[in-house]
Design an enzyme around this catalytic site. Structure first.
Site, PDB file in Angstrom:
ATOM      1  N   LEU A  63      -4.966 -78.614  23.266  1.00  0.00           N
ATOM      2  CA  LEU A  63      -4.762 -77.781  22.071  1.00  0.00           C
ATOM      3  C   LEU A  63      -4.789 -76.289  22.410  1.00  0.00           C
ATOM      4  O   LEU A  63      -4.401 -75.463  21.583  1.00  0.00           O
ATOM      5  CB  LEU A  63      -5.828 -78.087  21.017  1.00  0.00           C
ATOM      6  N   ARG A  64      -5.267 -75.964  23.608  1.00  0.00           N
ATOM      7  CA  ARG A  64      -5.241 -74.566  24.115  1.00  0.00           C
ATOM      8  C   ARG A  64      -6.118 -73.583  23.347  1.00  0.00           C
ATOM      9  O   ARG A  64      -6.016 -72.373  23.561  1.00  0.00           O
ATOM     10  CB  ARG A  64      -3.806 -74.010  24.105  1.00  0.00           C
ATOM     11  N   ASN A  94     -10.017 -77.962  28.989  1.00  0.00           N
ATOM     12  CA  ASN A  94      -9.654 -76.862  29.905  1.00  0.00           C
ATOM     13  C   ASN A  94      -9.107 -75.653  29.145  1.00  0.00           C
ATOM     14  O   ASN A  94      -7.981 -75.223  29.311  1.00  0.00           O
ATOM     15  CB  ASN A  94      -8.663 -77.323  30.990  1.00  0.00           C
ATOM     16  N   ASP A 152     -10.245 -82.792  33.013  1.00  0.00           N
ATOM     17  CA  ASP A 152      -8.779 -82.789  33.074  1.00  0.00           C
ATOM     18  C   ASP A 152      -8.179 -81.441  33.448  1.00  0.00           C
ATOM     19  O   ASP A 152      -8.626 -80.391  33.014  1.00  0.00           O
ATOM     20  CB  ASP A 152      -8.153 -83.262  31.756  1.00  0.00           C
ATOM     21  N   ASN A 294       1.947 -82.518  35.863  1.00  0.00           N
ATOM     22  CA  ASN A 294       1.002 -83.054  36.831  1.00  0.00           C
ATOM     23  C   ASN A 294       0.259 -84.246  36.235  1.00  0.00           C
ATOM     24  O   ASN A 294      -0.396 -84.080  35.220  1.00  0.00           O
ATOM     25  CB  ASN A 294       0.000 -81.939  37.192  1.00  0.00           C
ATOM     26  N   ASP A 321      -0.505 -86.386  27.068  1.00  0.00           N
ATOM     27  CA  ASP A 321      -0.784 -85.215  27.913  1.00  0.00           C
ATOM     28  C   ASP A 321       0.009 -84.009  27.401  1.00  0.00           C
ATOM     29  O   ASP A 321       0.582 -83.248  28.189  1.00  0.00           O
ATOM     30  CB  ASP A 321      -0.492 -85.475  29.393  1.00  0.00           C
ATOM     31  N   HIS A 325       3.172 -74.761  26.824  1.00  0.00           N
ATOM     32  CA  HIS A 325       3.174 -73.458  27.510  1.00  0.00           C
ATOM     33  C   HIS A 325       4.208 -72.580  26.821  1.00  0.00           C
ATOM     34  O   HIS A 325       5.141 -73.094  26.190  1.00  0.00           O
ATOM     35  CB  HIS A 325       3.541 -73.624  28.985  1.00  0.00           C
TER      36      HIS A 325
HETATM   37  O1  DOR Z   1       0.778 -81.265  33.464  1.00  0.00           O
HETATM   38  C1  DOR Z   1      -0.383 -80.989  33.246  1.00  0.00           C
HETATM   39  N1  DOR Z   1      -0.744 -80.000  32.401  1.00  0.00           N
HETATM   40  N2  DOR Z   1      -1.325 -81.669  33.877  1.00  0.00           N
HETATM   41  C2  DOR Z   1      -2.610 -81.334  33.820  1.00  0.00           C
HETATM   42  O2  DOR Z   1      -3.389 -81.988  34.429  1.00  0.00           O
HETATM   43  C3  DOR Z   1      -3.044 -80.156  33.056  1.00  0.00           C
HETATM   44  C4  DOR Z   1      -2.091 -79.855  31.995  1.00  0.00           C
HETATM   45  C5  DOR Z   1      -2.320 -78.494  31.421  1.00  0.00           C
HETATM   46  O3  DOR Z   1      -3.449 -78.190  31.035  1.00  0.00           O
HETATM   47  O4  DOR Z   1      -1.342 -77.727  31.309  1.00  0.00           O
HETATM   48 ZN    ZN Z   2      -4.577 -84.306  33.793  1.00  0.00          ZN
HETATM   49 ZN    ZN Z   3      -3.943 -83.237  30.637  1.00  0.00          ZN
END
Ligand code: DOR
Ligand code: ZN
Ligand code: ZN
Length: 442
Positions: A63-64, A94, A152, A294, A321, A325
């Site tokens: 959710l950032r 994160n 994560d 990723n 996931d 961005h």
């Molecule tokens: O693609 C990804 N984006 N993989 C991750 O593990 C982290 C995530 C992100 O926080 O942007």
């Molecule tokens: Zn991940």
């Molecule tokens: Zn993730």
């Protein structure tokens, strides 16, 4: 407030129900599922030809918020979730600051309550600041309501520290959501290690980057007895190891993301360097960074193994996931762009198109992997729309075809590799606690 959903195909994994019926919702609760219900309702919804399923639960969302509100906020993320048919989402820790104590958990939960669109459960970090050195305040965060911990974005590379955290999670009866990536083996890779990476002149990420940590974490799970859930599995050997672990009685479950069962590394296309129209500078583009995530997109063989793993119920969950961005973040080279793509608003259609239509999953399995199983793994009384249960419901039209258009997303993120892709199956209505939070064309 009363809602009567008429003539839908009610698919409820908890009761193994799959039949045409009406669903009555009164004051936020499902009160009746029967054919031909006669009731005076505030709203009547004609669901003829549609699936009526327990609302989807996404175990893996970024959710950032706090810290990266340019990419997404609790509000835009929740709206995107509702668009995608999700009624509950788990938010990864994160953020900035990292969610490693009760205060940040409370901040997100309070914000989500104020926004009031879908249910948000914040996940706590495993270590302070996700630095991998000291355990986070897991007990404090459990008291604040986290359903799981996760590092994560990376793995806890210190196995002893991770084992201690797993033991703590087991004691608190919460799950560990594992991002499996050996940071030393990554070695600057940005896409799958294969012939296509060589062609593009890009550094590769081997399957072993994931596989060695999957193996390690399964063994640590056996040691500690924790509920271990493996995030975004992308390799054939992850499926093999999950199957093995389950046969051994290890308490492990696993998720697959739509992009990993839909695309392969060969879908990453070259793009020619061009000028940024606003900044009048050359963009260092080499390939489409909307295909950079990723773990990376893998080979055909890996994709096939993931589909069969889902079909055979080795793999339990479909999660997105969702990693928004900004355009600026992604508008650069494969090497410099951050990993991640958005997923909340495309997951259900991709799952239906790639797995149900292709005969890998039954509609019942779709409801299991997108709702019932996630609820069971985190111990939530959701993912079930039997009478007496909370009315978190999705109405999904399996006959509708459309072309994915990133400009229609409620998410702030437009970073999807699926823009322009034709799909079958569309979310029509999303209901949370008896309130319609999304309606197509509404
Ligand atoms: O693609 C990804 N984006 N993989 C991750 O593990 C982290 C995530 C992100 O926080 O942007
Ligand atoms: Zn991940
Ligand atoms: Zn993730």
């Amino acid at each position: 407030m009363t809602i009567l959903i008429k003539n839908g195909r009610v698919i409820n994994p908890a009761t193994k129900m799959d039949e045409i019926a009406d669903v009555l919702v009164e004051n936020g609760t499902v009160t009746k599922i029967e054919k031909g219900i006669k009731a005076k309702a505030d709203r009547e919804i004609d669901a003829k030809g549609c699936f009526v399923m327990p609302g989807f639960i996404d175990m893996h969302v970024h959710l950032r918020d706090p810290g990266f509100e340019k990419k997404e906020t609790v509000e835009t993320g929740c709206r995107a979730a509702a668009h995608g048919g999700f009624t509950t989402i788990l938010a990864m820790p994160n953020t900035k600051p990292v969610v490693d104590n009760a205060d940040v958990v409370n901040y997100v939960h309070n914000k989500a309550k104020t926004v009031g669109i879908v249910n948000v459960l914040q996940v706590g970090a495993v270590t302070k600041g996700q630095k991998g050195k000291e355990m986070a305040d897991i007990e404090g965060m459990v008291a604040a309501g986290i359903p799981a911990i996760s590092e994560d974005g990376k793995s806890v590379m210190n196995a002893e520290l991770y084992r201690e955290a797993m033991a703590k999670a087991a004691e608190c009866n919460i799950a560990v959501l594992a991002h499996c990536e050996d940071i030393n083996l990554v070695n600057g890779g940005v896409m799958n290690e294969d012939a296509h990476a060589k062609e593009l002149g890009l550094k590769g990420i081997t399957n072993s980057v994931e596989d060695v940590i999957v193996a390690r974490d399964i063994m640590l799970c056996r040691d500690t007895g924790v509920k271990l859930h493996l995030c975004h599995c992308s390799t054939r050997d992850s499926v093999v190891m999950v199957k093995y672990a389950k046969e051994e009685g290890v308490r492990v479950t696993a998720e697959v993301c739509p992009h990993h069962f839909t695309l392969t590394s060969d879908d990453i296309h070259k793009i020619e360097p061009s000028m940024d129209p606003e900044k009048k500078v050359a963009i260092e583009a080499d390939a489409d960074t909307n295909f950079k995530m990723n773990p990376p997109l893998r080979s055909k063989e890996d994709v096939q193994a993931l589909k069969e793993g889902l079909r055979d119920d080795v793999m339990d969950v479909i999660a997105t996931d969702h990693a928004p961005h900004t355009f600026a973040d992604k508008n650069t080279s494969m090497k410099k762009a951050p990993f991640g793509i958005v997923g909340l608003e495309t997951a259900a259609s991709l799952t239906y198109t790639e797995l149900v239509e292709q005969g890998y999953l039954t509609p019942m399995q779709m409801a299991e992997k997108m709702s019932y199983n996630p609820a069971r793994i985190i111990g939530l009384d959701k993912g079930d729309i039997a009478p007496g249960k909370v009315a978190d419901i999705v109405i999904f039209d399996p006959k509708r075809t459309y072309t994915i258009d990133k400009n229609t997303f409620a998410s702030k993120g437009r970073n999807t590799p699926f823009h322009g892709r034709k799909v079958t199956g569309k979310v029509r209505t999303t209901i949370v606690s008896g309130h319609v939070v999304y309606e197509e064309n509404a």
